[in-house]
Motif scaffolding. Structure first.
Motif, PDB file in Angstrom:
ATOM      1  N   ILE A  36       0.717  -1.141   0.032  1.00 53.10           N
ATOM      2  CA  ILE A  36       0.136   0.028   0.021  1.00 53.10           C
ATOM      3  C   ILE A  36       0.844   1.398  -0.037  1.00 53.10           C
ATOM      4  N   VAL A  37       2.018   1.303   0.668  1.00 48.73           N
ATOM      5  CA  VAL A  37       2.907   2.300   1.124  1.00 48.73           C
ATOM      6  C   VAL A  37       3.613   2.554  -0.491  1.00 48.73           C
ATOM      7  N   LEU A  38       3.959   1.518  -1.159  1.00 45.86           N
ATOM      8  CA  LEU A  38       4.717   1.524  -2.439  1.00 45.86           C
ATOM      9  C   LEU A  38       3.556   2.002  -3.349  1.00 45.86           C
ATOM     10  N   GLU A  39       2.274   1.690  -3.540  1.00 47.63           N
ATOM     11  CA  GLU A  39       1.475   2.241  -4.492  1.00 47.63           C
ATOM     12  C   GLU A  39       1.073   3.624  -4.126  1.00 47.63           C
ATOM     13  N   ALA A  40       1.089   3.944  -2.937  1.00 48.39           N
ATOM     14  CA  ALA A  40       0.906   5.512  -2.699  1.00 48.39           C
ATOM     15  C   ALA A  40       1.971   6.308  -3.117  1.00 48.39           C
ATOM     16  N   LEU A  41       3.373   5.730  -3.044  1.00 49.55           N
ATOM     17  CA  LEU A  41       4.397   6.634  -3.264  1.00 49.55           C
ATOM     18  C   LEU A  41       4.420   6.666  -5.013  1.00 49.55           C
ATOM     19  N   ILE A  42       4.249   5.702  -5.564  1.00 50.06           N
ATOM     20  CA  ILE A  42       4.122   5.709  -7.063  1.00 50.06           C
ATOM     21  C   ILE A  42       3.215   6.702  -7.594  1.00 50.06           C
ATOM     22  N   ALA A  43       2.018   6.652  -7.087  1.00 51.87           N
ATOM     23  CA  ALA A  43       0.939   7.594  -7.470  1.00 51.87           C
ATOM     24  C   ALA A  43       1.123   9.003  -7.114  1.00 51.87           C
ATOM     25  N   ASN A  44       1.822   9.195  -5.883  1.00 49.41           N
ATOM     26  CA  ASN A  44       2.109  10.594  -5.754  1.00 49.41           C
ATOM     27  C   ASN A  44       3.318  11.153  -6.713  1.00 49.41           C
ATOM     28  N   LEU A  45       4.279  10.203  -6.965  1.00 50.23           N
ATOM     29  CA  LEU A  45       5.385  10.439  -7.839  1.00 50.23           C
ATOM     30  C   LEU A  45       4.805  10.978  -9.357  1.00 50.23           C
ATOM     31  N   GLY A  46       3.789  10.088  -9.737  1.00 47.95           N
ATOM     32  CA  GLY A  46       3.268  10.171 -11.047  1.00 47.95           C
ATOM     33  C   GLY A  46       2.441  11.521 -11.118  1.00 47.95           C
ATOM     34  N   ALA A  47       1.852  11.616  -9.812  1.00 45.36           N
ATOM     35  CA  ALA A  47       0.871  13.121 -10.048  1.00 45.36           C
ATOM     36  C   ALA A  47       1.498  14.286  -9.803  1.00 45.36           C
ATOM     37  N   ILE A  48       2.781  14.434  -9.344  1.00 41.99           N
ATOM     38  CA  ILE A  48       3.946  15.395  -9.300  1.00 41.99           C
ATOM     39  C   ILE A  48       4.476  15.527 -10.649  1.00 41.99           C
ATOM     40  N   ALA A  49       4.751  14.595 -11.245  1.00 44.55           N
ATOM     41  CA  ALA A  49       5.122  14.412 -12.464  1.00 44.55           C
ATOM     42  C   ALA A  49       4.505  15.054 -13.505  1.00 44.55           C
ATOM     43  N   ALA A  50       3.260  14.567 -13.597  1.00 44.71           N
ATOM     44  CA  ALA A  50       2.025  15.081 -14.543  1.00 44.71           C
ATOM     45  C   ALA A  50       1.991  16.457 -14.233  1.00 44.71           C
ATOM     46  N   THR A  53       5.139  18.426 -15.469  1.00 46.38           N
ATOM     47  CA  THR A  53       5.148  18.175 -17.220  1.00 46.38           C
ATOM     48  C   THR A  53       3.991  19.152 -17.908  1.00 46.38           C
ATOM     49  N   PHE A  54       2.818  19.356 -17.311  1.00 48.08           N
ATOM     50  CA  PHE A  54       1.936  20.129 -17.546  1.00 48.08           C
ATOM     51  C   PHE A  54       2.181  21.764 -17.405  1.00 48.08           C
ATOM     52  N   GLU A  55       3.004  21.915 -16.407  1.00 47.40           N
ATOM     53  CA  GLU A  55       3.477  23.466 -16.402  1.00 47.40           C
ATOM     54  C   GLU A  55       4.424  23.692 -17.387  1.00 47.40           C
ATOM     55  N   LEU A  56       5.533  22.640 -17.579  1.00 48.51           N
ATOM     56  CA  LEU A  56       6.514  23.229 -18.415  1.00 48.51           C
ATOM     57  C   LEU A  56       6.101  23.233 -19.809  1.00 48.51           C
ATOM     58  N   VAL A  57       4.881  22.395 -20.092  1.00 49.42           N
ATOM     59  CA  VAL A  57       4.399  22.260 -21.524  1.00 49.42           C
ATOM     60  C   VAL A  57       3.729  23.777 -21.654  1.00 49.42           C
TER      61      VAL A  57
END
Length: 59
Positions: A36-50, A53-57
């Motif tokens: 569960i912690v690993l899934e939450a970490l992956i989800a948060n990293l993906g959200a930050i990256a998204a 990336t949108f801000e840069l574009v």
């Protein structure tokens, strides 16, 4: 290039992270707290990256 994150970006990150965590939980059906912690970490990293990336574009 400077990245300016505002409150709307934080709300978007939280929404994307919660949705991603829900989709990962449905997909993998983890039962251990480490999974569960690993899934939450992956989800948060993906959200930050998204959002970054949108801000840069769009800048």
């Amino acid at each position: 290039m400077r990245i300016h994150l505002h409150s709307a970006h934080v709300v978007a990150m939280i929404a994307i992270a919660l949705f991603s965590a829900l989709m990962l939980a449905v997909r993998f059906r983890t039962t251990s707290w480490r999974g569960i912690v690993l899934e939450a970490l992956i989800a948060n990293l993906g959200a930050i990256a998204a959002v970054v990336t949108f801000e840069l574009v769009t800048s």
